[in-house]
Design a protein around this motif. Structure first.
Motif, mmCIF file in Angstrom:
data_model
loop_
_atom_site.group_PDB
_atom_site.id
_atom_site.type_symbol
_atom_site.label_atom_id
_atom_site.label_comp_id
_atom_site.label_asym_id
_atom_site.label_seq_id
_atom_site.Cartn_x
_atom_site.Cartn_y
_atom_site.Cartn_z
ATOM 1 N N GLU A 265 -19.025 -38.089 26.771
ATOM 2 C CA GLU A 265 -18.509 -39.434 26.999
ATOM 3 C C GLU A 265 -16.994 -39.430 27.212
ATOM 4 O OE1 GLU A 265 -19.560 -43.160 27.943
ATOM 5 O OE2 GLU A 265 -20.953 -41.595 27.248
ATOM 6 N N GLN A 269 -15.199 -41.201 30.239
ATOM 7 C CA GLN A 269 -14.295 -42.317 29.978
ATOM 8 C C GLN A 269 -12.898 -41.777 29.621
ATOM 9 O OE1 GLN A 269 -15.536 -46.007 28.287
ATOM 10 N NE2 GLN A 269 -17.531 -45.182 27.669
ATOM 11 N N GLN A 270 -12.086 -41.573 30.630
ATOM 12 C CA GLN A 270 -10.759 -40.997 30.408
ATOM 13 C C GLN A 270 -9.845 -41.924 29.608
ATOM 14 O OE1 GLN A 270 -9.505 -37.884 31.230
ATOM 15 N NE2 GLN A 270 -11.652 -37.385 31.664
ATOM 16 N N ASP A 271 -10.007 -43.236 29.721
ATOM 17 C CA ASP A 271 -9.177 -44.150 28.937
ATOM 18 C C ASP A 271 -9.467 -44.005 27.444
ATOM 19 O OD1 ASP A 271 -7.967 -45.129 31.176
ATOM 20 O OD2 ASP A 271 -9.158 -46.981 31.295
ATOM 21 N N VAL A 272 -10.744 -43.829 27.114
ATOM 22 C CA VAL A 272 -11.110 -43.612 25.714
ATOM 23 C C VAL A 272 -10.510 -42.295 25.228
ATOM 24 C CG1 VAL A 272 -13.036 -43.217 24.130
ATOM 25 C CG2 VAL A 272 -13.212 -44.976 25.913
ATOM 26 N N ARG A 355 -23.788 -50.288 27.476
ATOM 27 C CA ARG A 355 -22.393 -49.936 27.749
ATOM 28 C C ARG A 355 -21.790 -49.290 26.508
ATOM 29 N NH1 ARG A 355 -17.113 -52.620 28.000
ATOM 30 N NH2 ARG A 355 -18.002 -54.482 27.038
ATOM 31 N N ASP A 357 -18.898 -48.750 24.407
ATOM 32 C CA ASP A 357 -17.630 -49.461 24.263
ATOM 33 C C ASP A 357 -17.146 -49.388 22.820
ATOM 34 O OD1 ASP A 357 -15.447 -51.140 24.393
ATOM 35 O OD2 ASP A 357 -16.644 -52.983 24.423
#
Length: 441
Positions: A265, A269-272, A355, A357
């Motif tokens: 993950e 999801q690079q922002d995470v 999703r 999140d």
């Protein structure tokens, strides 16, 4: 006035299946899809077969978990054939007494010492890959095995990891199979499992005996110290061994699967990944690892991964006596199955359940309906390693992101494989220490 639901003597409705093999072929072909289809077709309680009922109602699942040890038994059946429910209940009572002592093992002193050693174990194993592409699940399962052995035995635990691996490897074919065999049947998988369990018990016996022969430490250093120091009453050798064995085996694969999902993950999801790294780097230079409360975003990532990709995706209980589940009366020995994965992915209880999140855990309001988050179970048999698991997962993910650059080939196309554990199929990655990469520039 409360009106009780009318008890119905027959089993709930469910798919009829093949005349000889029942629903096993359809279930084995697509386990999660089969359960989802039948929830849609028959509702939140349906019959899998004449011996098994599937429950998907969160309130009923919570009630069943709360009635464990009284109306339901938690022991997983490894062999066909009903055992003595009262003997099993007596064993459960002995286990619960020892387990309560084990809870005390998770104190600040023991946890802090374990956290420091855990980071070194993770570094050694990950560095040992030499930047080669490796199977992530195998690597992280090995890491989680080393971590739990350290928590149980400290430095004495290094030699038991291979034995635990053999125990888990022997149990997986039985746990993953839709058909149990009688204990007396001399099938190869039965012989392997029983031999592996005896080897594990013998090694734990030896470690306990060696620890008893040494001077008692001033303060407990690991779980074995805590169990041996228990008083009023003192725990028997068998109780100590059982707590250690269950902790070792149960904690071997689950954290490894969760970390493997995290690697997948965090590549997607690079922002995470960036936020986890920023949080981790804020504590760089400290001698001791941070408390998990000092890593709130990473902790939210862990909670969300345990929701979206619950490693223990399927749980079960056995009716100790005739029991009522909702409006249905189920006989003694009847199996009740439920899936945290299905509950965690149900849009009735979770907004946008598919999703991933982490932000849903950072608000002041609960992100879900009541009784709909159970990665560690609930009730009197809630997972003994809940606190330990959160510590290990939060610190391990933080450490991996801060210390390594890692990439995964085609991460979005690594499907979930729901066998004994829910795991990402065929996930391979390279882990390159950031310091080594920086020196090459």
């Amino acid at each position: 006035m409360v009106v009780k639901a009318r008890v119905q003597p027959s089993l709930p409705p469910g798919p009829r299946g093949h005349w000889l093999r029942g629903n096993a072929p359809h279930y084995e072909a697509d386990r999660i899809g089969f359960l989802q289809r039948n929830v849609r077709d028959y509702g939140d309680v349906f019959s899998f077969n004449e011996n098994t009922t599937v429950v998907n109602d969160p309130a009923l699942v919570h009630e069943i978990l709360g009635r464990t040890n009284t109306d339901f038994l938690a022991e997983d059946a490894m062999f066909a054939g009903a055992g003595d429910p009262e003997a099993t209940a007596a064993e459960a009572a002995s286990w619960m007494a020892a387990r309560r002592k084990g809870w005390r093992g998770f104190n600040r002193t023991v946890a802090t010492a374990h956290a420091g050693r855990m980071m070194r174990l993770l570094d050694d194993l990950t560095d040992g890959t030499g930047g080669r592409r490796v199977d992530v699940l195998d690597l992280m399962a090995r890491a989680s095995g080393c971590m739990v052995a350290d928590y149980c035995f400290g430095a004495d635990g290094s030699g038991i990891v291979a034995t635990i691996e053999a125990n888990v490897a022997a149990a997986l074919p039985i746990m993953s199979s839709g058909r149990l065999l009688p204990r007396w049947l001399p099938a190869a998988r039965n012989r392997r499992f029983l031999a592996a369990r005896r080897a594990t018990a013998a090694l734990i016996d030896d470690l306990i005996a060696r620890r008893r022969s040494r001077p008692v430490p001033e303060a407990p250093r690991d779980l074995l110290d805590v169990l041996l120091a228990a008083r009023e009453p003192e725990l028997s050798h068998e109780q100590v061994r059982d707590v250690l064995r269950v902790t070792l085996v149960a904690s071997y694969g689950v954290p490894g699967a969760a970390i493997a999902w995290a690697v997948r993950e965090l590549v997607i999801q690079q922002d995470v990944r960036r936020r986890v790294k920023e949080e981790a780097c804020a504590w760089e230079g400290r001698d001791d690892p941070p408390e998990i409360t000092e890593l709130p975003y990473t902790q939210a990532v862990v909670k969300e991964l345990l929701r979206a990709y619950t490693p223990t995706w399927l749980m079960g209980r056995t009716a100790r006596r005739e029991v009522q589940v909702g409006s249905w009366s189920l006989p003694p020995g009847h199996q009740i199955m439920f899936s945290p994965y299905l509950i965690h992915r149900d849009p009735r209880w979770w907004p946008e359940p598919d999703r991933v999140d982490p932000g849903r855990w950072l608000g002041t309001e609960s992100p879900h309906a009541r009784h709909t988050y159970l990665p560690f179970g609930a009730g009197p048999r809630v997972c003994l390693g809940t606190q330990l698991g959160m510590l290990q997962l939060t610190l391990a993910i933080s450490r991996l992101v801060r210390r390594y650059r890692f990439d995964v080939a085609d991460p979005a196309n690594r499907p979930a494989s729901p066998s004994a554990l829910l795991k990402p199929e065929g996930l391979r990655a390279r882990f390159v220490p950031r310091e080594a990469e920086d020196r090459l520039r």
